[in-house]
Design an enzyme around this catalytic site. Sequence first.
Site: not given
Length: 358
Positions: A215, A42, A125, A143
């Site tokens: 969307c 990460e 995060y 993020d």
Amino acid sequence: MQPARRRQLQRLAPSLLDWYAAHARDLPWRHTSDPYAIWISEVMLQQTQAATVIPYWKRWLAALPTVHKLARAREQTILRLWAGLGYYSRVRRLRQAARLIVQDHNGRLPSDPDTLQTLPGIGPYTAGAIASIAFEQPAPLVDGNITRVFSRLHGLTQANDQELWAMAKVFVQAAHATGRHNACGDLNQSLMEIGATVCTPRQPICALCPLRRSCVAHRTGDPTAFPAPVPRPRLRQRRVLAFLIQCRGRYLVEQRPAKSVNAGLWEFPNTEAPAHANTDEIAANLLPAPPQELTPLTTIKHTITRTRFQLEAFTGKLERTGLGPGCWLAARELARLPWTAAHRRLLACAGLAAAKRT
Ligand code: SF4
């Protein structure tokens, strides 16, 4: 958040898990449940694409396979393993955090996001990623990729952090409620994956997106209008001259000072120069003695945050070593040092080492 929006996100969570199960890229850190290995991936993935990270991650785990090994590692070792990924403060904070994990947590990464955030370099995060992927906690994360996906999903030109984190929380809690294996980590990774592979900044592939039917941005016909583009600041231009100076097979090199950008990494002697400055004069002032046979090698353009550098490199010779600051090292020793990215390219141009880590 409006109840209708909340219900919509809750309904979408299972389809995101299905999509992820079918479409997730096969990345090596997705085959481990080791919290340390997931943490390293990460941190490496911040600002760097997955394909670039893969060899770095493998090399890192081969050299430093545990938190204890990282806590005991020398600075030059971690810098060498990180060289090319940039943002070197990240790697120093990794080691600081490893030392605290050994000292305060018996060498085990905490599973709770709040405790994770007490460690250096671990913000909301990274804490959310470790907690959800390694420990199956319903911890949200946001993020840049997820910000774009959420902004488009709800047609937001300027989303605020509170709104984004609230959406992430509803999603991951809905995934947790499904009771599926690895649901929290998979849900978070599905959002990151959509942002990285489908809902890309310039060319979203809505036809492949599991969020398509809900969307707002897709319905407008111009998804790239969301979120509204942020005007880029103008880049500063700087010219830097670097000198690859040789004496009887040895090269003059310097280590960047502590607390500077790229602290601890190695470079050839270099200095900033005005546009029309005389190269011979600059070399004579910078180096222990005026060099002979000064010859242009290459010009490299690269950008660090808001500055565009033009790095002009020259080769040359001196008759004596042992003068001035810096070290004189043989070519085979140069390849073992952790270099700044630009000077690693100079090494390759001069035939002294490979440009790219593979
Ligand atoms: S439908 Fe298109 S714009 Fe909307 S989230 Fe998916 S890829 Fe992005």
